[in-house]
Design an enzyme around this catalytic site. Sequence first.
Site, PDB file in Angstrom:
ATOM      1  N   ASP A 163      -6.596  -8.436   5.670  1.00  0.00           N
ATOM      2  CA  ASP A 163      -7.699  -8.976   6.445  1.00  0.00           C
ATOM      3  C   ASP A 163      -9.007  -8.449   5.865  1.00  0.00           C
ATOM      4  O   ASP A 163      -9.024  -7.908   4.748  1.00  0.00           O
ATOM      5  CB  ASP A 163      -7.542  -8.662   7.939  1.00  0.00           C
ATOM      6  CG  ASP A 163      -7.581  -7.172   8.245  1.00  0.00           C
ATOM      7  OD1 ASP A 163      -7.929  -6.370   7.341  1.00  0.00           O
ATOM      8  OD2 ASP A 163      -7.270  -6.799   9.394  1.00  0.00           O
ATOM      9  N   HIS A 191       0.853  -1.188   0.000  1.00  0.00           N
ATOM     10  CA  HIS A 191       0.000   0.000   0.000  1.00  0.00           C
ATOM     11  C   HIS A 191       0.891   1.240   0.000  1.00  0.00           C
ATOM     12  O   HIS A 191       1.870   1.298   0.755  1.00  0.00           O
ATOM     13  CB  HIS A 191      -0.901   0.004   1.237  1.00  0.00           C
ATOM     14  CG  HIS A 191      -1.832   1.162   1.259  1.00  0.00           C
ATOM     15  ND1 HIS A 191      -2.979   1.215   0.480  1.00  0.00           N
ATOM     16  CD2 HIS A 191      -1.791   2.337   1.940  1.00  0.00           C
ATOM     17  CE1 HIS A 191      -3.599   2.371   0.696  1.00  0.00           C
ATOM     18  NE2 HIS A 191      -2.889   3.066   1.577  1.00  0.00           N
ATOM     19  N   ASP A 202      -7.237  -2.086   4.280  1.00  0.00           N
ATOM     20  CA  ASP A 202      -5.837  -1.791   4.601  1.00  0.00           C
ATOM     21  C   ASP A 202      -5.589  -1.801   6.110  1.00  0.00           C
ATOM     22  O   ASP A 202      -4.827  -0.980   6.636  1.00  0.00           O
ATOM     23  CB  ASP A 202      -5.412  -0.448   3.994  1.00  0.00           C
ATOM     24  CG  ASP A 202      -5.534  -0.437   2.474  1.00  0.00           C
ATOM     25  OD1 ASP A 202      -5.240  -1.472   1.851  1.00  0.00           O
ATOM     26  OD2 ASP A 202      -5.936   0.597   1.919  1.00  0.00           O
TER      27      ASP A 202
END
Length: 199
Positions: free
Chosen positions: A140, A108, A144
């Site tokens: 998950d 990210h 993020d």
Amino acid sequence: MTVRLVVLASGSGSTLQAVLDAAADPGFGARVVAAGTDRPGCPAMRRAAEAGVPTFAAPLADYADRDDWNAALAEAIAAHQPDLVLLAGFMRVLAPAIVNRFEVINTHPSLLPSFPGGHAVADALAHGVKITGVTVHRVDAGLDTGPILAQAAVPVCDGDTVDTLRQRIQLAEKPLFLDTIRQLCLDRGVPKSTEEPKS
């Protein structure tokens, strides 16, 4: 043990190519067993095909809803029995049906938890921060929010635009991503002793 990687990508495939190149070294500890996309015919899949890697596609428009799409994508991934699933510029949010089934790793373009979401570079500029960067994290069910594995800082320069800042972040992103994946693969290849420690 050679770790089996499935890589998901939606765009040009430069990060996928970096993974393919790294995996050509036996010391990397992994091989790419398949590459998948939501955008059939994208350059990333051409890169995979040229490297002799099987590809698969699951266009969102082919499914009645996102639940059906996620279920189909999960089965397509599972068919290749991955140890790790890597997101390399994959532009869809994955449902719990996928992220709870596989170990998924993403990059990210910010120092999470700052600036999650799809406009991280623009958000960093809008907030006037002097340092941003890149994060490699487990995926998950949140946006993020998964556990952070590694980060690298990137300075924000006077006069930066979204494009110039993104380019510098990408220069930091690939080595950090590859180093993190390499370490995860090495960790998986080290057998855990079942013996009790000697006193």
